[in-house]
Design an enzyme around this catalytic site. Structure first.
Site, PDB file in Angstrom:
ATOM      1  N   TYR A 130       0.828  -1.205   0.000  1.00  0.00           N
ATOM      2  CA  TYR A 130       0.000   0.000   0.000  1.00  0.00           C
ATOM      3  C   TYR A 130       0.866   1.260   0.000  1.00  0.00           C
ATOM      4  O   TYR A 130       0.632   2.193  -0.778  1.00  0.00           O
ATOM      5  CB  TYR A 130      -0.926  -0.013   1.217  1.00  0.00           C
ATOM      6  CG  TYR A 130      -1.954   1.095   1.232  1.00  0.00           C
ATOM      7  CD1 TYR A 130      -3.056   1.065   0.383  1.00  0.00           C
ATOM      8  CD2 TYR A 130      -1.833   2.168   2.113  1.00  0.00           C
ATOM      9  CE1 TYR A 130      -4.014   2.066   0.404  1.00  0.00           C
ATOM     10  CE2 TYR A 130      -2.785   3.181   2.143  1.00  0.00           C
ATOM     11  CZ  TYR A 130      -3.862   3.126   1.291  1.00  0.00           C
ATOM     12  OH  TYR A 130      -4.801   4.134   1.312  1.00  0.00           O
ATOM     13  N   LYS A 135       1.123   4.130  -2.973  1.00  0.00           N
ATOM     14  CA  LYS A 135       0.785   5.531  -2.734  1.00  0.00           C
ATOM     15  C   LYS A 135       1.998   6.439  -2.949  1.00  0.00           C
ATOM     16  O   LYS A 135       1.842   7.585  -3.411  1.00  0.00           O
ATOM     17  CB  LYS A 135       0.216   5.709  -1.321  1.00  0.00           C
ATOM     18  CG  LYS A 135      -1.128   5.011  -1.131  1.00  0.00           C
ATOM     19  CD  LYS A 135      -2.193   5.498  -2.124  1.00  0.00           C
ATOM     20  CE  LYS A 135      -3.579   4.974  -1.810  1.00  0.00           C
ATOM     21  NZ  LYS A 135      -4.615   5.500  -2.710  1.00  0.00           N
TER      22      LYS A 135
END
Length: 248
Positions: free
Chosen positions: A155, A159
């Site tokens: 994740y 990002k």
């Protein structure tokens, strides 16, 4: 922050932060296409938002990992509305796990939706935006893309990638009056944080100078600002909406 008669697309818009963003843009006068993977959910959200705001809300089934679906969805919006002014790349997933135990499938799934999906939406949306010489692109990143977070290698990498993509797209598109910015939310009250224990939430609050978790509306208002003419001279930036958790 008047968005009267602007045409917006919000991915991952059926619930949570995406729904709050779609509502805020509509409240400020935009007509909004709300895209998500489950058609029934997105139709329900669109109906609710149309009743609440009085604006036109278009439900759109779209899997951002599928380039054909993205291109078809954006073509539908442009055919129906004549233009696309605002793109909010909010669609995202998590598949958390410690790095040593993280499966290749969980790595690929998160990078495909969060990073590749954002790339595909930008690529498809820039065609109409280039023709009209106007556009506002806002990518929803995360503070973990700035600071990292144990158990979120996939994740946080996705990002961080969104942030790099934002800056490159901003440089490529600036000459055509298209701004590209990212918002990095901190810990926001959503279904993702609802599952945390009170002890974990209390410990999180100790890391946040303002001492509280954010609301989806906090992110939505920041999106509305970056989508507005008031932010016309802002591009390539990352705005942390995190209660002061990350200061850079």
């Amino acid at each position: 922050m008047n968005l009267k008669d602007k045409i917006a697309l919000v991915t991952g818009g059926a619930q949570g932060i995406g729904e709050a963003i779609a509502r805020e843009l509509a409240r400020r006068g935009a007509d909004v296409a709300v895209a998500d993977v489950v058609l029934e959910k997105v139709e329900n959200t669109a109906k609710l938002l149309q009743q609440e705001t009085g604006r036109k809300i278009y439900p759109l089934k779209m899997d951002v990992s599928q380039s054909a679906e993205v291109e078809e969805g954006i073509k539908k919006i442009v055919d129906k509305c004549g233009r696309l002014d605002i793109l909010v790349n909010n669609a995202g997933i998590t598949r958390d796990g410690l790095l040593m135990r993280l499966s290749e499938q969980d790595w690929d799934a998160v990078l495909t939706i969060n990073l590749k999906g954002t790339f595909q939406c930008i690529k498809a949306a820039t065609r109409p935006m280039l023709k009209q010489r106007y556009g506002r692109i806002i990518n929803i990143a995360s503070i973990v893309g700035l600071m990292g977070n144990a158990g979120q290698a996939n994740y946080s990498a996705s990002k961080a990638g969104v942030i790099g993509l934002t800056k490159t797209a901003a440089k490529e598109l600036a000459s055509r009056n298209i701004t590209v910015n990212a918002i990095a939310p901190g810990f926001i009250k959503t279904k993702m944080t609802e599952v945390l224990t009170e002890e974990v939430k209390d410990n999180l609050k100790k890391l946040i100078p303002l001492g509280i978790l954010g609301e989806p509306e906090d992110v939505a208002r920041a999106v509305a600002f970056l989508a507005s003419d008031e932010a016309a001279y802002i591009t390539g930036q990352v705005l942390a909406v995190d209660g002061g958790m990350v200061m850079h």
